[in-house]
Design a protein around this motif. Structure first.
Motif, PDB file in Angstrom:
ATOM      1  N   ASN A  65      -7.475   2.943  -1.636  1.00 28.68           N
ATOM      2  CA  ASN A  65      -7.929   2.724  -0.155  1.00 28.68           C
ATOM      3  C   ASN A  65      -6.406   1.625   0.327  1.00 28.68           C
ATOM      4  O   ASN A  65      -5.804   2.055   0.989  1.00 28.68           O
ATOM      5  N   THR A  66      -6.661   0.579  -0.202  1.00 22.80           N
ATOM      6  CA  THR A  66      -5.845  -0.760   0.243  1.00 22.80           C
ATOM      7  C   THR A  66      -6.025  -1.703  -0.885  1.00 22.80           C
ATOM      8  O   THR A  66      -6.811  -1.887  -1.369  1.00 22.80           O
ATOM      9  N   SER A  94      -8.779   8.092  -4.601  1.00 22.98           N
ATOM     10  CA  SER A  94      -9.692   6.933  -4.761  1.00 22.98           C
ATOM     11  C   SER A  94      -9.182   5.616  -4.163  1.00 22.98           C
ATOM     12  O   SER A  94      -9.659   4.613  -4.121  1.00 22.98           O
ATOM     13  N   ASP A 109       0.825  -1.120  -0.109  1.00 21.05           N
ATOM     14  CA  ASP A 109      -0.148   0.158   0.117  1.00 21.05           C
ATOM     15  C   ASP A 109       0.889   1.281   0.006  1.00 21.05           C
ATOM     16  O   ASP A 109       0.564   2.385  -0.797  1.00 21.05           O
ATOM     17  N   LYS A 164       0.946   4.152  -3.062  1.00 22.61           N
ATOM     18  CA  LYS A 164       0.562   5.225  -2.626  1.00 22.61           C
ATOM     19  C   LYS A 164       1.750   6.381  -3.119  1.00 22.61           C
ATOM     20  O   LYS A 164       1.505   7.559  -3.880  1.00 22.61           O
ATOM     21  N   ASP A 190     -12.084  -5.063   4.122  1.00 21.17           N
ATOM     22  CA  ASP A 190     -13.432  -4.649   4.675  1.00 21.17           C
ATOM     23  C   ASP A 190     -14.564  -5.817   4.601  1.00 21.17           C
ATOM     24  O   ASP A 190     -15.460  -5.618   5.413  1.00 21.17           O
TER      25      ASP A 190
END
Length: 293
Positions: free
Chosen positions: A155-156, A153, A136, A140, A242
């Motif tokens: 997240n992971t 947009s 991640d 990024k 999630d």
């Protein structure tokens, strides 16, 4: 002289028989108790004695348990289990074929793969989760340099079919590899030599000779892959992102649900496991019949 039916059995027979019965009761007793308690009436609780018989708690399960979508969790577990099963069969087969010949670094690779079985599952889960968090960070940095608008947009990379899939493969692949080693160690290469003598190419020999002979074992590897994924908790606990699989949802429900509906869910999941095993045995029996014909 051979022992007849009227001869008394020795004391050791009865002691070993009693030990076996105690082992079976210890192994399947809790599961049987959960199945029985799931059929209690509306006034039933989590313990014996039974308070009536009904399908009330299965109906409650069908209608939903609070905010948890059991149907969605069930579909996620089935989908992930199917992907794990296919990858386990394919990768274990390829690894078994590769190890039939001398493979540079094969011994070290084998020990690395099998070491996953003896490591604590929660450590494996934490390690996989840490790896994807490092990924991640790298993603990024790249997005910030090349596409800053896409950074908002993102997240992971943690997810069911990324980190979750990888964590479960660390559990299923070693078993598949060990099974394929056992299969190919007993495989008679004379069948392949006969196929080559008859003009078959390496691919034709594999497709028409090797694959039909090892197919029952591949079905067994697939069953292992699915069932190990189906009830996996520890290796999945830190890497699913999630969304949760059914075992993780079930683990969470044990602290909040205080009715036999949790037993009904356990009965359903157990029935699915037995259905998978029954289907596997049926496919293997059908395959043997076709080979015999």
């Amino acid at each position: 002289m051979p022992r007849t039916a009227r001869d008394p059995r020795p004391l050791s027979f009865w002691l070993l028989g009693a030990l076996f019965v105690a082992f079976v009761l210890f192994l399947y007793g809790p599961m049987f108790a959960i199945v029985v308690l799931s059929f209690q009436g509306p006034e039933g609780g989590l313990t014996f004695p039974m308070r009536g018989w009904s399908l009330h708690w299965f109906q409650q399960l069908w209608e939903g348990i609070g905010t948890v979508d059991i149907g969605a969790a069930l579909r996620r577990s089935l989908g992930l289990g199917a992907v794990v099963m296919v990858l386990t069969v394919g990768l274990a087969l390829l690894a078994g074929l590769a190890y039939r010949k001398k493979l540079p670094g094969g011994s070290a690779l084998f020990y690395v793969v099998v070491a996953s079985l003896i490591m604590p599952s929660i450590i494996v889960s934490l390690g996989v989760g840490l790896l994807f968090r490092l990924i991640d960070g790298g993603v990024k940095v790249l997005l910030e340099a090349w596409s800053p608008e896409a950074l908002d947009s993102f997240n992971t990379t943690l997810g069911m079919y990324s980190s979750g899939l990888g964590a479960q493969l660390t559990w299923t692949l070693p078993f598949g590899l060990l099974i394929m080693f056992a299969v190919f160690n007993r495989f008679n290469p004379a069948y392949e030599e006969a196929a080559r003598d008859l003009g078959a190419s390496p691919w034709q020999g594999f497709r028409h000779v090797v694959l039909p002979l090892i197919a029952p074992s591949l079905v067994g590897v697939g069953m292992f892959g699915f069932t190990l994924s189906w009830d996996e908790i520890a290796r999945s606990s830190q890497v699913m992102g999630d969304l949760n699989t059914l075992p993780l949802e079930l683990q969470g429900l044990t602290t909040t649900v205080t009715t036999p509906v949790i037993y009904a869910l356990g009965t359903v999941t157990t029935a699915i496991s037995f259905a998978v095993m029954g289907l596997t045995l049926g496919l293997m029996r059908l395959w043997r019949r076709r080979r015999g014909a």
